[in-house]
Write a protein that holds these residues in place. Structure first.
Motif, PDB file in Angstrom:
ATOM      1  N   LYS A 118       0.820  -1.429   0.061  1.00 36.06           N
ATOM      2  CA  LYS A 118       0.242  -0.224  -0.379  1.00 36.06           C
ATOM      3  C   LYS A 118       0.978   1.673   0.165  1.00 36.06           C
ATOM      4  O   LYS A 118       2.294   1.149   0.479  1.00 36.06           O
ATOM      5  CB  LYS A 118      -1.245   0.418   1.215  1.00 36.06           C
ATOM      6  N   ILE A 119       0.005   2.247  -0.135  1.00 38.27           N
ATOM      7  CA  ILE A 119       1.237   3.582  -0.263  1.00 38.27           C
ATOM      8  C   ILE A 119       2.196   3.919   1.350  1.00 38.27           C
ATOM      9  O   ILE A 119       3.039   4.776   1.612  1.00 38.27           O
ATOM     10  CB  ILE A 119       0.400   5.004  -0.437  1.00 38.27           C
ATOM     11  N   ASN A 120       1.319   3.021   2.013  1.00 40.13           N
ATOM     12  CA  ASN A 120       1.764   3.244   3.773  1.00 40.13           C
ATOM     13  C   ASN A 120       2.932   2.781   3.516  1.00 40.13           C
ATOM     14  O   ASN A 120       3.202   2.395   4.533  1.00 40.13           O
ATOM     15  CB  ASN A 120       1.275   3.970   4.821  1.00 40.13           C
ATOM     16  N   GLY A 121       2.971   1.754   2.819  1.00 42.24           N
ATOM     17  CA  GLY A 121       4.826   0.674   3.150  1.00 42.24           C
ATOM     18  C   GLY A 121       3.878  -0.986   3.449  1.00 42.24           C
ATOM     19  O   GLY A 121       4.267  -1.382   3.462  1.00 42.24           O
ATOM     20  N   GLU A 122       2.790  -0.858   4.276  1.00 41.95           N
ATOM     21  CA  GLU A 122       2.298  -1.482   4.125  1.00 41.95           C
ATOM     22  C   GLU A 122       2.026  -2.810   3.125  1.00 41.95           C
ATOM     23  O   GLU A 122       1.540  -2.821   2.347  1.00 41.95           O
ATOM     24  CB  GLU A 122       1.064  -1.951   5.438  1.00 41.95           C
ATOM     25  N   ILE A 123       2.055  -4.488   3.618  1.00 36.57           N
ATOM     26  CA  ILE A 123       1.726  -4.988   2.712  1.00 36.57           C
ATOM     27  C   ILE A 123       0.440  -5.210   2.622  1.00 36.57           C
ATOM     28  O   ILE A 123      -1.092  -4.593   2.953  1.00 36.57           O
ATOM     29  CB  ILE A 123       1.888  -6.915   3.147  1.00 36.57           C
ATOM     30  N   ASP A 124      -0.126  -5.231   1.085  1.00 38.30           N
ATOM     31  CA  ASP A 124      -1.832  -5.116   0.293  1.00 38.30           C
ATOM     32  C   ASP A 124      -2.447  -5.976   0.498  1.00 38.30           C
ATOM     33  O   ASP A 124      -1.794  -7.061  -0.506  1.00 38.30           O
ATOM     34  CB  ASP A 124      -1.629  -4.714  -0.980  1.00 38.30           C
ATOM     35  N   ILE A 125      -2.968  -6.816   1.740  1.00 39.54           N
ATOM     36  CA  ILE A 125      -3.452  -7.598   1.161  1.00 39.54           C
ATOM     37  C   ILE A 125      -3.838  -8.482   0.098  1.00 39.54           C
ATOM     38  O   ILE A 125      -3.741  -9.521   0.126  1.00 39.54           O
ATOM     39  CB  ILE A 125      -3.431  -8.280   3.056  1.00 39.54           C
ATOM     40  N   GLU A 126      -4.774  -8.081  -0.046  1.00 35.64           N
ATOM     41  CA  GLU A 126      -5.818  -8.134  -0.589  1.00 35.64           C
ATOM     42  C   GLU A 126      -5.451  -8.581  -2.098  1.00 35.64           C
ATOM     43  O   GLU A 126      -5.545  -9.715  -2.717  1.00 35.64           O
ATOM     44  CB  GLU A 126      -6.868  -7.205  -1.074  1.00 35.64           C
ATOM     45  N   ARG A 127      -4.326  -7.127  -2.736  1.00 36.53           N
ATOM     46  CA  ARG A 127      -4.091  -7.457  -3.675  1.00 36.53           C
ATOM     47  C   ARG A 127      -2.804  -8.582  -3.514  1.00 36.53           C
ATOM     48  O   ARG A 127      -3.251  -9.641  -4.759  1.00 36.53           O
ATOM     49  CB  ARG A 127      -2.684  -6.205  -4.206  1.00 36.53           C
ATOM     50  N   LEU A 128      -1.850  -9.020  -2.620  1.00 32.95           N
ATOM     51  CA  LEU A 128      -1.079 -10.353  -2.646  1.00 32.95           C
ATOM     52  C   LEU A 128      -2.532 -11.565  -2.717  1.00 32.95           C
ATOM     53  O   LEU A 128      -1.747 -12.572  -3.460  1.00 32.95           O
ATOM     54  CB  LEU A 128      -0.815 -10.415  -0.834  1.00 32.95           C
ATOM     55  N   LYS A 129      -3.500 -11.565  -2.085  1.00 35.20           N
ATOM     56  CA  LYS A 129      -4.443 -12.549  -1.648  1.00 35.20           C
ATOM     57  C   LYS A 129      -4.725 -13.216  -3.398  1.00 35.20           C
ATOM     58  O   LYS A 129      -4.975 -14.414  -3.984  1.00 35.20           O
ATOM     59  CB  LYS A 129      -5.157 -12.291  -0.936  1.00 35.20           C
ATOM     60  N   GLU A 130      -4.895 -12.117  -4.050  1.00 35.58           N
ATOM     61  CA  GLU A 130      -5.345 -12.094  -5.639  1.00 35.58           C
ATOM     62  C   GLU A 130      -4.262 -12.937  -6.221  1.00 35.58           C
ATOM     63  O   GLU A 130      -4.764 -13.560  -7.328  1.00 35.58           O
ATOM     64  CB  GLU A 130      -6.272 -10.806  -6.211  1.00 35.58           C
ATOM     65  N   PHE A 131      -3.213 -12.282  -6.086  1.00 37.64           N
ATOM     66  CA  PHE A 131      -2.023 -13.065  -6.937  1.00 37.64           C
ATOM     67  C   PHE A 131      -1.751 -14.739  -6.192  1.00 37.64           C
ATOM     68  O   PHE A 131      -0.952 -14.888  -7.241  1.00 37.64           O
ATOM     69  CB  PHE A 131      -0.839 -11.924  -6.534  1.00 37.64           C
TER      70      PHE A 131
END
Length: 240
Positions: free
Chosen positions: A98-111
């Motif tokens: 995410k823009i704040n540096g955290e892992i983008d869980i939803e995007r990564l889950k989709e991948f």
């Protein structure tokens, strides 16, 4: 059975073949070694899959820099995931923030879902997160099988304490794979400090240009990198 296994970060087909010959368990195939690795070409992935029998995990990273991607880059990554499935890869190495540096869980889950049945390593996007312990939980929630990490330092051997904490927190839920800066001289200490079962290194060195002619006024061609086979064998011997 070795105490741990080694994944080699390889920047061309020749590097993958050297890694297999030396006894590596898996290769992470990348382009662009100078800037941390980007997605290799279709032809490179295809030919590498044809030429090696060990596990093949191309990195999917459409550009250098951060891991915050726009919609076009997300679509590129999705199409590259499909290519890796089509070509018979064992897995992929990918990350998204995410823009704040955290892992983008939803995007990564989709991948992860798109990649199945291939395995998914979360790459060093993990090392760019503000809280590694929260990022670990986020990546587990996304369904990845492994995290490649230098322990949020420039090299894993300097981060043995944090890596050990991450390995303990991860338990049997995900694999923590220390990488960056690993050599035959420091792998044993890192294994003791971290307790990890998988490690990642490139031990790359620039090769000599074999051309009989080169223009001395043009110096921006870059270098071809191959693993230092002697060093690679030294690491593997130390891990046994």
């Amino acid at each position: 059975m070795p105490k741990a296994i080694l994944e080699v970060c390889a920047f061309n087909l020749q590097s993958c073949m050297i890694a297999e010959k030396a006894g590596a368990y898996r290769v992470e195939l990348c382009d662009n070694p100078v800037e941390g690795g980007t997605t290799p070409s279709y032809g490179t992935i295809k030919r590498t899959r044809e030429r090696i029998s060990i596990k093949l995990y191309p990195i999917l990273r459409p550009r250098c820099g951060n891991y915050y991607y726009d919609e076009d880059e997300i679509e590129i990554l999705k199409q590259d995931i499909a290519v890796c499935r089509e070509l018979g890869c064992d897995g992929i190495s990918i990350g998204v923030q995410k823009i704040n540096g955290e892992i983008d869980i939803e995007r990564l889950k989709e991948f992860v879902e798109l990649a199945g049945p291939m395995g998914v390593t979360c790459n060093r996007a993990f090392d760019a997160t503000p809280d590694p312990f929260q990022a670990l939980e986020d990546i587990i929630a996304a369904g990845c099988e492994r995290i490649l990490t230098s322990g949020q330092l420039s090299g894993a051997p300097e981060a043995g304490e944090l890596l050990g904490k991450l390995v303990k927190q991860a338990g049997d839920r995900i694999i923590i794979m220390p990488g960056a800066g690993i050599r035959a001289s420091n792998i044993k200490k890192l294994m003791e400090e971290s307790g990890a079962k998988e490690y990642h290194g490139s031990v790359r060195k620039a090769t000599v240009n074999p051309m009989s002619f080169s223009n001395p006024l043009v110096t921006d061609f870059g270098n071809v990198y191959l693993p230092d086979e002697e060093e690679l064998r030294g690491i593997l011997a130390a891990m046994a």
